[in-house]
Motif scaffolding. Structure first.
Motif, short mmCIF file in Angstrom:
data_model
loop_
_atom_site.label_atom_id
_atom_site.label_comp_id
_atom_site.label_asym_id
_atom_site.label_seq_id
_atom_site.Cartn_x
_atom_site.Cartn_y
_atom_site.Cartn_z
N ASN A 203 0.82 -1.22 0.00
CA ASN A 203 0.00 0.00 0.00
C ASN A 203 0.85 1.27 0.00
O ASN A 203 0.30 2.36 -0.01
N VAL A 204 2.18 1.11 0.02
CA VAL A 204 3.03 2.28 0.18
C VAL A 204 2.88 3.25 -0.99
O VAL A 204 2.85 4.48 -0.81
N GLY A 205 2.75 2.71 -2.21
CA GLY A 205 2.59 3.58 -3.38
C GLY A 205 1.30 4.38 -3.32
O GLY A 205 1.27 5.57 -3.63
N THR A 206 0.22 3.72 -2.88
CA THR A 206 -1.07 4.39 -2.76
C THR A 206 -1.04 5.50 -1.72
O THR A 206 -1.55 6.60 -1.94
N LEU A 207 -0.42 5.19 -0.57
CA LEU A 207 -0.34 6.19 0.50
C LEU A 207 0.49 7.40 0.08
O LEU A 207 0.14 8.54 0.36
N LEU A 208 1.61 7.15 -0.62
CA LEU A 208 2.44 8.27 -1.06
C LEU A 208 1.81 9.02 -2.22
O LEU A 208 2.04 10.22 -2.39
N PHE A 209 0.98 8.32 -3.02
CA PHE A 209 0.20 9.01 -4.05
C PHE A 209 -0.70 10.04 -3.39
O PHE A 209 -0.77 11.21 -3.81
N ALA A 210 -1.39 9.61 -2.31
CA ALA A 210 -2.28 10.52 -1.58
C ALA A 210 -1.49 11.68 -0.97
O ALA A 210 -1.94 12.83 -0.96
N ALA A 211 -0.28 11.38 -0.48
CA ALA A 211 0.56 12.43 0.11
C ALA A 211 0.98 13.45 -0.95
O ALA A 211 0.92 14.66 -0.73
N GLY A 212 1.41 12.97 -2.12
CA GLY A 212 1.82 13.86 -3.19
C GLY A 212 0.66 14.70 -3.68
O GLY A 212 0.81 15.91 -3.93
N PHE A 213 -0.51 14.08 -3.81
CA PHE A 213 -1.71 14.80 -4.24
C PHE A 213 -2.03 15.92 -3.25
O PHE A 213 -2.32 17.06 -3.64
N THR A 214 -1.95 15.60 -1.94
CA THR A 214 -2.26 16.58 -0.90
C THR A 214 -1.27 17.73 -0.91
O THR A 214 -1.67 18.90 -0.79
N VAL A 215 0.02 17.42 -1.04
CA VAL A 215 1.04 18.47 -1.05
C VAL A 215 0.82 19.44 -2.20
O VAL A 215 0.84 20.66 -2.02
N MET A 216 0.58 18.91 -3.40
CA MET A 216 0.39 19.78 -4.56
C MET A 216 -0.90 20.58 -4.43
O MET A 216 -0.94 21.77 -4.79
N MET A 217 -1.96 19.96 -3.92
CA MET A 217 -3.23 20.67 -3.72
C MET A 217 -3.04 21.84 -2.75
O MET A 217 -3.51 22.95 -2.99
#
Length: 261
Positions: free
Chosen positions: A240-254
């Motif tokens: 799940n690490v890729g999914t969690l970091l996807f969410a983190a990257g999305f949040t940072v850019m948002m």
């Protein structure tokens, strides 16, 4: 061209270069697979959020005079971006990380060269995105502020940090020297400032079709995310690490786009 525009264009390239420099400080010649998945997921999240907040929403806002059809330029540009990257994907020989079979036209290029071309391919839409946004800012488009353009450049630079490492470390594991691996990592990102500079230089021609070009860059980035980054972060043993970091990257850019834009 003003200093703030020039420095903004170079920020993503600096991110790639700093990431590629990891080859000098990391003791191992290859990157841990879990770490690579995490970094790829983060980069994918940043690109998706940038496509929405920095490109598609501004494209629709600039077409507000069309009323209920304000989505039309964004939809057309988005699909043109998808098809353009699909075309490049079929003609440029490249090799994705962890893959054994190259894509694109058949060639006798070295494996390391095709690894670099794979990263270069998905840096093209990032350079276009930064260039289009700064072109709009240069021509005084009210929907694009200096801080909004800076937020996009900074967000792409942040996701370029892991990308630089992701290309230089595998090249090192392929037997390339640290210096050459670093140079290849840097060169993989050179298309970004070149493309952005050319776009800004043509700002006067670009502004009339800015909604189409903003969404074109968004479509190109989404193609890269779905075709390349998501499969890379999901392959192999379930994690799940890729999914969690996807969410983190999305949040940072948002957050960057809303706070700075």
């Amino acid at each position: 061209m003003t200093t703030d525009i020039l420095s903004g264009i170079l920020i993503p390239f600096a991110g790639t270069s700093l990431g590629a420099a990891c080859v000098f400080v990391m003791r191992r010649n290859s990157m841990n697979r879990i770490v690579q998945k995490a970094l790829t997921g983060f980069a994918a999240g940043v690109m998706v959020a940038a496509s929405i907040w920095s490109l598609l929403i501004p494209a629709m806002n600039q077409s507000a005079e069309l009323g209920k059809l304000a989505f039309l330029p964004a939809a057309v540009g988005f699909w043109l971006g998808i098809l353009f990257l699909l075309f490049l994907d079929h003609i440029i020989p490249h090799l994705h990380m962890g893959a054994e079979t190259a894509e694109g036209l058949h060639t006798q290029l070295k494996r390391t060269t095709m690894l670099v071309l794979a990263v270069t391919l998905h840096n093209i839409p990032e350079g276009m995105a930064v260039g289009v946004v700064y072109a709009g800012y240069r021509m005084g488009n009210g929907d694009i502020t200096a801080m909004g353009a800076f937020a996009l450049a900074l967000g792409i630079a942040i996701q370029n940090l892991p990308e630089g490492a992701i290309i230089s470390m595998p090249l090192r594991s392929e037997g390339m020297s640290k210096g050459k691996a670093f140079i290849c990592g840097v060169l993989s990102g050179i298309v970004e400032p070149i493309g952005a500079l050319l776009t800004v230089a043509a700002a006067g021609f670009i502004v009339p079709v800015l909604p189409y070009l903003l969404s074109f860059a968004a479509g190109a980035m989404i193609y890269v995310v779905v075709e390349e980054l998501i499969p890379e972060m999901s392959e192999g043993a379930h994690s799940n690490v890729g999914t969690l970091l996807f969410a983190a990257g999305f949040t940072v850019m948002m957050m960057l786009d809303v706070a700075l834009g």
